[in-house]
Design a protein around this motif. Sequence first.
Motif, PDB file in Angstrom:
ATOM      1  N   ARG A  34       0.842  -1.191   0.000  1.00 33.18           N
ATOM      2  CA  ARG A  34       0.000   0.000   0.000  1.00 33.18           C
ATOM      3  C   ARG A  34       0.885   1.252   0.000  1.00 33.18           C
ATOM      4  NH1 ARG A  34      -3.298  -0.484   4.876  1.00 33.18           N
ATOM      5  NH2 ARG A  34      -4.204  -2.344   3.994  1.00 33.18           N
ATOM      6  N   HIS A  35       1.946   1.187   0.756  1.00 36.63           N
ATOM      7  CA  HIS A  35       2.882   2.299   0.853  1.00 36.63           C
ATOM      8  C   HIS A  35       3.490   2.596  -0.515  1.00 36.63           C
ATOM      9  CE1 HIS A  35       5.419   4.944   3.186  1.00 36.63           C
ATOM     10  NE2 HIS A  35       6.474   4.520   2.508  1.00 36.63           N
ATOM     11  N   ASP A  36       3.926   1.550  -1.207  1.00 37.36           N
ATOM     12  CA  ASP A  36       4.535   1.723  -2.524  1.00 37.36           C
ATOM     13  C   ASP A  36       3.566   2.391  -3.486  1.00 37.36           C
ATOM     14  OD1 ASP A  36       6.748   0.485  -1.626  1.00 37.36           O
ATOM     15  OD2 ASP A  36       6.394  -1.427  -2.622  1.00 37.36           O
ATOM     16  N   ARG A  37       2.310   1.993  -3.412  1.00 34.21           N
ATOM     17  CA  ARG A  37       1.340   2.512  -4.353  1.00 34.21           C
ATOM     18  C   ARG A  37       1.037   3.982  -4.055  1.00 34.21           C
ATOM     19  NH1 ARG A  37      -3.306  -0.750  -3.540  1.00 34.21           N
ATOM     20  NH2 ARG A  37      -1.906  -2.511  -3.450  1.00 34.21           N
ATOM     21  N   ALA A  38       0.989   4.310  -2.774  1.00 34.06           N
ATOM     22  CA  ALA A  38       0.644   5.669  -2.380  1.00 34.06           C
ATOM     23  C   ALA A  38       1.762   6.652  -2.712  1.00 34.06           C
ATOM     24  CB  ALA A  38       0.330   5.716  -0.893  1.00 34.06           C
ATOM     25  N   ARG A  39       3.002   6.197  -2.670  1.00 32.57           N
ATOM     26  CA  ARG A  39       4.121   7.113  -2.882  1.00 32.57           C
ATOM     27  C   ARG A  39       5.074   6.591  -3.954  1.00 32.57           C
ATOM     28  NH1 ARG A  39       6.980   8.798   2.484  1.00 32.57           N
ATOM     29  NH2 ARG A  39       8.132   9.929   0.894  1.00 32.57           N
ATOM     30  N   PRO A  40       4.752   6.831  -5.223  1.00 32.93           N
ATOM     31  CA  PRO A  40       5.672   6.399  -6.271  1.00 32.93           C
ATOM     32  C   PRO A  40       6.963   7.200  -6.157  1.00 32.93           C
ATOM     33  CG  PRO A  40       3.954   7.792  -7.199  1.00 32.93           C
ATOM     34  CD  PRO A  40       3.627   7.593  -5.747  1.00 32.93           C
ATOM     35  N   ASN A  41       8.089   6.572  -6.433  1.00 33.37           N
ATOM     36  CA  ASN A  41       9.343   7.323  -6.351  1.00 33.37           C
ATOM     37  C   ASN A  41       9.523   8.199  -7.588  1.00 33.37           C
ATOM     38  OD1 ASN A  41      10.580   5.837  -8.440  1.00 33.37           O
ATOM     39  ND2 ASN A  41      11.186   4.238  -7.007  1.00 33.37           N
ATOM     40  N   ALA A  42      10.530   9.054  -7.522  1.00 33.55           N
ATOM     41  CA  ALA A  42      10.719  10.059  -8.575  1.00 33.55           C
ATOM     42  C   ALA A  42      10.905   9.413  -9.944  1.00 33.55           C
ATOM     43  CB  ALA A  42      11.908  10.938  -8.249  1.00 33.55           C
ATOM     44  N   ARG A  43      11.619   8.280  -9.960  1.00 33.91           N
ATOM     45  CA  ARG A  43      11.872   7.638 -11.243  1.00 33.91           C
ATOM     46  C   ARG A  43      10.579   7.120 -11.848  1.00 33.91           C
ATOM     47  NH1 ARG A  43      16.154   3.158 -11.024  1.00 33.91           N
ATOM     48  NH2 ARG A  43      14.366   1.791 -11.160  1.00 33.91           N
ATOM     49  N   GLN A  44       9.717   6.547 -11.003  1.00 36.74           N
ATOM     50  CA  GLN A  44       8.429   6.059 -11.510  1.00 36.74           C
ATOM     51  C   GLN A  44       7.586   7.211 -12.042  1.00 36.74           C
ATOM     52  OE1 GLN A  44       7.195   4.007  -7.978  1.00 36.74           O
ATOM     53  NE2 GLN A  44       7.258   2.040  -8.992  1.00 36.74           N
ATOM     54  N   GLY A  46       8.654  10.033 -13.308  1.00 35.09           N
ATOM     55  CA  GLY A  46       9.242  10.473 -14.564  1.00 35.09           C
ATOM     56  C   GLY A  46       8.887   9.519 -15.688  1.00 35.09           C
ATOM     57  N   TYR A  47       8.948   8.248 -15.386  1.00 38.15           N
ATOM     58  CA  TYR A  47       8.624   7.202 -16.340  1.00 38.15           C
ATOM     59  C   TYR A  47       7.177   7.346 -16.789  1.00 38.15           C
ATOM     60  CZ  TYR A  47       8.502   2.395 -18.148  1.00 38.15           C
ATOM     61  OH  TYR A  47       8.393   1.291 -18.940  1.00 38.15           O
ATOM     62  N   ASP A  48       6.277   7.602 -15.849  1.00 41.88           N
ATOM     63  CA  ASP A  48       4.868   7.738 -16.173  1.00 41.88           C
ATOM     64  C   ASP A  48       4.590   8.976 -17.011  1.00 41.88           C
ATOM     65  OD1 ASP A  48       4.223   5.430 -15.003  1.00 41.88           O
ATOM     66  OD2 ASP A  48       3.545   6.286 -13.124  1.00 41.88           O
ATOM     67  N   ARG A  49       5.318  10.047 -16.752  1.00 40.16           N
ATOM     68  CA  ARG A  49       5.131  11.259 -17.541  1.00 40.16           C
ATOM     69  C   ARG A  49       5.573  11.004 -18.977  1.00 40.16           C
ATOM     70  NH1 ARG A  49       6.522  15.016 -13.818  1.00 40.16           N
ATOM     71  NH2 ARG A  49       8.694  14.625 -14.248  1.00 40.16           N
ATOM     72  N   GLN A  50       6.703  10.329 -19.111  1.00 40.57           N
ATOM     73  CA  GLN A  50       7.220  10.006 -20.445  1.00 40.57           C
ATOM     74  C   GLN A  50       6.211   9.123 -21.181  1.00 40.57           C
ATOM     75  OE1 GLN A  50      10.509   7.358 -20.480  1.00 40.57           O
ATOM     76  NE2 GLN A  50      10.646   7.364 -22.698  1.00 40.57           N
ATOM     77  N   TRP A  51       5.668   8.161 -20.462  1.00 40.21           N
ATOM     78  CA  TRP A  51       4.680   7.254 -21.024  1.00 40.21           C
ATOM     79  C   TRP A  51       3.459   8.024 -21.498  1.00 40.21           C
ATOM     80  CZ3 TRP A  51       2.837   3.258 -23.289  1.00 40.21           C
ATOM     81  CH2 TRP A  51       1.511   2.888 -23.123  1.00 40.21           C
ATOM     82  N   GLU A  52       2.965   8.940 -20.674  1.00 45.69           N
ATOM     83  CA  GLU A  52       1.771   9.714 -21.013  1.00 45.69           C
ATOM     84  C   GLU A  52       1.972  10.528 -22.277  1.00 45.69           C
ATOM     85  OE1 GLU A  52      -0.093  12.341 -18.022  1.00 45.69           O
ATOM     86  OE2 GLU A  52      -0.051  10.522 -16.783  1.00 45.69           O
ATOM     87  N   GLU A  53       3.126  11.179 -22.365  1.00 49.37           N
ATOM     88  CA  GLU A  53       3.410  12.000 -23.548  1.00 49.37           C
ATOM     89  C   GLU A  53       3.507  11.135 -24.795  1.00 49.37           C
ATOM     90  OE1 GLU A  53       6.867  14.288 -22.601  1.00 49.37           O
ATOM     91  OE2 GLU A  53       5.768  15.342 -21.024  1.00 49.37           O
ATOM     92  N   THR A  54       4.178  10.000 -24.676  1.00 52.04           N
ATOM     93  CA  THR A  54       4.339   9.099 -25.817  1.00 52.04           C
ATOM     94  C   THR A  54       2.986   8.551 -26.245  1.00 52.04           C
ATOM     95  OG1 THR A  54       6.432   8.476 -24.803  1.00 52.04           O
ATOM     96  CG2 THR A  54       5.705   7.163 -26.655  1.00 52.04           C
ATOM     97  N   ALA A  55       2.158   8.207 -25.274  1.00 52.24           N
ATOM     98  CA  ALA A  55       0.835   7.656 -25.575  1.00 52.24           C
ATOM     99  C   ALA A  55      -0.033   8.703 -26.259  1.00 52.24           C
ATOM    100  CB  ALA A  55       0.168   7.181 -24.285  1.00 52.24           C
ATOM    101  N   ARG A  56       0.053   9.945 -25.795  1.00 47.59           N
ATOM    102  CA  ARG A  56      -0.753  11.009 -26.400  1.00 47.59           C
ATOM    103  C   ARG A  56      -0.342  11.219 -27.857  1.00 47.59           C
ATOM    104  NH1 ARG A  56      -0.025  15.471 -22.647  1.00 47.59           N
ATOM    105  NH2 ARG A  56      -0.565  14.006 -21.020  1.00 47.59           N
TER     106      ARG A  56
END
Length: 116
Positions: A34-44, A46-56
């Motif tokens: 639960r802790h991991d899900r609530a607080r993604p680390n900085a790398r995750q 960044g990865y998600d932002r990159q993913w979102e832009e690529t997907a868009r």
Amino acid sequence: MSRRPPRLCSCGSIVAHGARCQCQREQDRVRGARHDRARPNARQRGYDRQWEETARAYLRQPGNQRCECGAPATLVRHRISIRQHPELRMSPANWRPGCRRCNALDYIHERQREPR
Ligand SMILES: [Zn+2]
Ligand SMILES: [Zn+2]
């Protein structure tokens, strides 16, 4: 070497002295997850932002405007489950345009296929 008596856990199990009960270990695991899900680390993040832009960008390409069900595509679906093949997440060959509903159905079907 002193032998101390086992203790009785609140769940009813008898546990060796100094050891953690199965129920406590399970609690640790759940809390950790639960802790991991609530607080993604900085790398995750960044990865998600990159993913979102690529997907868009992918959804703006010609032919990628519609989900297979006919609804406007709002997200990228994966042909092969990225839960089983996380390395295929960023691979465009594994992408198809999708809608929220179909994506949710993919997820449900995936979970049904998984042995529990
Ligand atoms: Zn216990
Ligand atoms: Zn759809």
